[in-house]
Design an enzyme around this catalytic site. Structure first.
Site, mmCIF file in Angstrom:
data_model
loop_
_atom_site.group_PDB
_atom_site.id
_atom_site.type_symbol
_atom_site.label_atom_id
_atom_site.label_comp_id
_atom_site.label_asym_id
_atom_site.label_seq_id
_atom_site.Cartn_x
_atom_site.Cartn_y
_atom_site.Cartn_z
ATOM 1 N N GLU A 15 -7.395 -2.266 -2.484
ATOM 2 C CA GLU A 15 -6.743 -1.344 -1.537
ATOM 3 C C GLU A 15 -5.788 -0.407 -2.283
ATOM 4 O O GLU A 15 -5.714 0.786 -1.991
ATOM 5 C CB GLU A 15 -5.955 -2.120 -0.477
ATOM 6 C CG GLU A 15 -6.799 -2.926 0.474
ATOM 7 C CD GLU A 15 -5.961 -3.630 1.536
ATOM 8 O OE1 GLU A 15 -4.992 -3.048 2.047
ATOM 9 O OE2 GLU A 15 -6.284 -4.785 1.870
ATOM 10 N N ASP A 52 -9.533 0.017 14.596
ATOM 11 C CA ASP A 52 -10.450 -0.097 13.445
ATOM 12 C C ASP A 52 -11.835 0.474 13.718
ATOM 13 O O ASP A 52 -12.844 -0.056 13.239
ATOM 14 C CB ASP A 52 -10.602 -1.571 13.024
ATOM 15 C CG ASP A 52 -9.272 -2.239 12.757
ATOM 16 O OD1 ASP A 52 -8.372 -1.574 12.211
ATOM 17 O OD2 ASP A 52 -9.117 -3.423 13.102
ATOM 18 N N HIS A 96 -8.055 -0.969 6.145
ATOM 19 C CA HIS A 96 -8.327 -2.265 6.765
ATOM 20 C C HIS A 96 -8.949 -3.184 5.713
ATOM 21 O O HIS A 96 -9.829 -2.753 4.966
ATOM 22 C CB HIS A 96 -9.273 -2.076 7.954
ATOM 23 C CG HIS A 96 -9.492 -3.340 8.714
ATOM 24 N ND1 HIS A 96 -8.574 -3.824 9.627
ATOM 25 C CD2 HIS A 96 -10.498 -4.237 8.679
ATOM 26 C CE1 HIS A 96 -9.021 -4.959 10.128
ATOM 27 N NE2 HIS A 96 -10.190 -5.243 9.573
ATOM 28 N N ILE A 136 -2.033 2.890 17.925
ATOM 29 C CA ILE A 136 -1.555 4.269 18.043
ATOM 30 C C ILE A 136 -1.964 4.801 19.424
ATOM 31 O O ILE A 136 -3.150 4.795 19.764
ATOM 32 C CB ILE A 136 -2.166 5.155 16.923
ATOM 33 C CG1 ILE A 136 -1.812 4.571 15.537
ATOM 34 C CG2 ILE A 136 -1.669 6.591 17.045
ATOM 35 C CD1 ILE A 136 -0.332 4.425 15.255
ATOM 36 N N ASN A 166 0.839 -1.215 0.000
ATOM 37 C CA ASN A 166 0.000 0.000 0.000
ATOM 38 C C ASN A 166 0.867 1.256 0.000
ATOM 39 O O ASN A 166 0.558 2.227 -0.696
ATOM 40 C CB ASN A 166 -0.931 -0.002 1.219
ATOM 41 C CG ASN A 166 -2.172 -0.834 0.983
ATOM 42 O OD1 ASN A 166 -3.046 -0.446 0.205
ATOM 43 N ND2 ASN A 166 -2.260 -1.985 1.626
HETATM 44 C C1 GRF Z 1 -3.253 -4.522 4.162
HETATM 45 O O1 GRF Z 1 -4.076 -5.616 3.906
HETATM 46 C C2 GRF Z 1 -3.989 -3.470 4.956
HETATM 47 O O2 GRF Z 1 -5.366 -3.463 4.718
HETATM 48 C C3 GRF Z 1 -3.721 -3.910 6.371
HETATM 49 O O3 GRF Z 1 -2.412 -4.400 6.365
HETATM 50 C C4 GRF Z 1 -2.087 -4.865 5.059
HETATM 51 C C5 GRF Z 1 -0.821 -4.198 4.668
HETATM 52 O O4 GRF Z 1 -0.306 -4.732 3.473
HETATM 53 N N1 GRF Z 1 -3.932 -2.837 7.307
HETATM 54 P P1 GRF Z 1 0.950 -4.052 2.778
HETATM 55 O O5 GRF Z 1 2.081 -4.041 3.797
HETATM 56 O O6 GRF Z 1 0.536 -2.676 2.376
HETATM 57 O O7 GRF Z 1 1.270 -4.924 1.609
#
Ligand code: GRF
Length: 184
Positions: free
Chosen positions: A170, A141, A100, A84, A8
């Site tokens: 995502e 969350d 999430h 956090i 991400n």
């Molecule tokens: C993702 O699935 C996100 O939704 C969750 O942690 C994962 C992180 O994946 N919070 P990456 O490290 O971005 O590949």
């Protein structure tokens, strides 16, 4: 802020490079050493701080002073596994967002991360899942939802195949939401 592969994080770097987000990433805060997210930051000359302190009070004070020095418009949790601290949430109220891999409020909260989320979705027989970007508050969350994207759950899905389908969404949703938040 990331604790894992940082795919991400990479999608945000790429969106900035394409000009889809008008921003600069001031730093990566890594929740663990030797994670792939750090390699990605290094490749893009993004300064990295590893905050893997075990003691909650030390983690809290170091994170708070680091964030104050970075003075960010937005703090992006991209797979950051540690909670956090309240003082950080209070100081940067409305400026911390998280992604999430479920349709919150379903499958959120302590223990619902990574494969655990997708396994629970499949075991419950839900016909759809998805991902959620939300503001961060004092609970896991639980903050206000900003945007969600839905994906189908297929009959033969495993946690891995479902995770892959959700993750692909995502990578589009997160940069889109960030772009919007930074222009409003
Ligand atoms: C993702 O699935 C996100 O939704 C969750 O942690 C994962 C992180 O994946 N919070 P990456 O490290 O971005 O590949």
């Amino acid at each position: 802020m990331a604790s894992g592969s940082g795919s991400n994080f990479q999608s945000i770097i790429d969106a900035i490079d394409r000009g889809d987000i008008n921003a600069r990433i001031n730093g990566l805060i890594a929740g663990k050493p030797h994670i792939k997210a750090i390699d990605r930051a290094n490749r893009h000359y993004i300064p990295v701080t590893v905050l893997d302190q075990k003691a909650p009070s030390q983690f809290e004070s170091e994170l708070l002073s680091l964030l104050k020095s970075l003075n960010p418009d937005l703090i992006v949790l991209a797979g950051f596994l540690r909670k956090i601290p309240d003082s950080v949430v209070d100081t940067f109220e409305g400026k911390i967002i998280n992604i999430h891999p479920s349709l919150l409020p379903k499958y959120g909260g302590k223990g619902f991360y990574g494969e655990h989320v997708h396994r629970a979705v499949i075991e419950s027989g839900d016909a759809e899942s998805g991902c959620t970007v939300h503001f961060v508050n004092e609970q896991y969350d639980d903050g206000d939802i900003i945007e969600q994207v839905r994906v189908p759950v297929n009959p033969n899905d495993t946690p891995e195949t479902l995770a892959k389908r959700v993750l692909a969404e995502e990578h589009k949703l997160f940069p889109n939401v960030i772009a919007k938040l930074l222009t409003t």
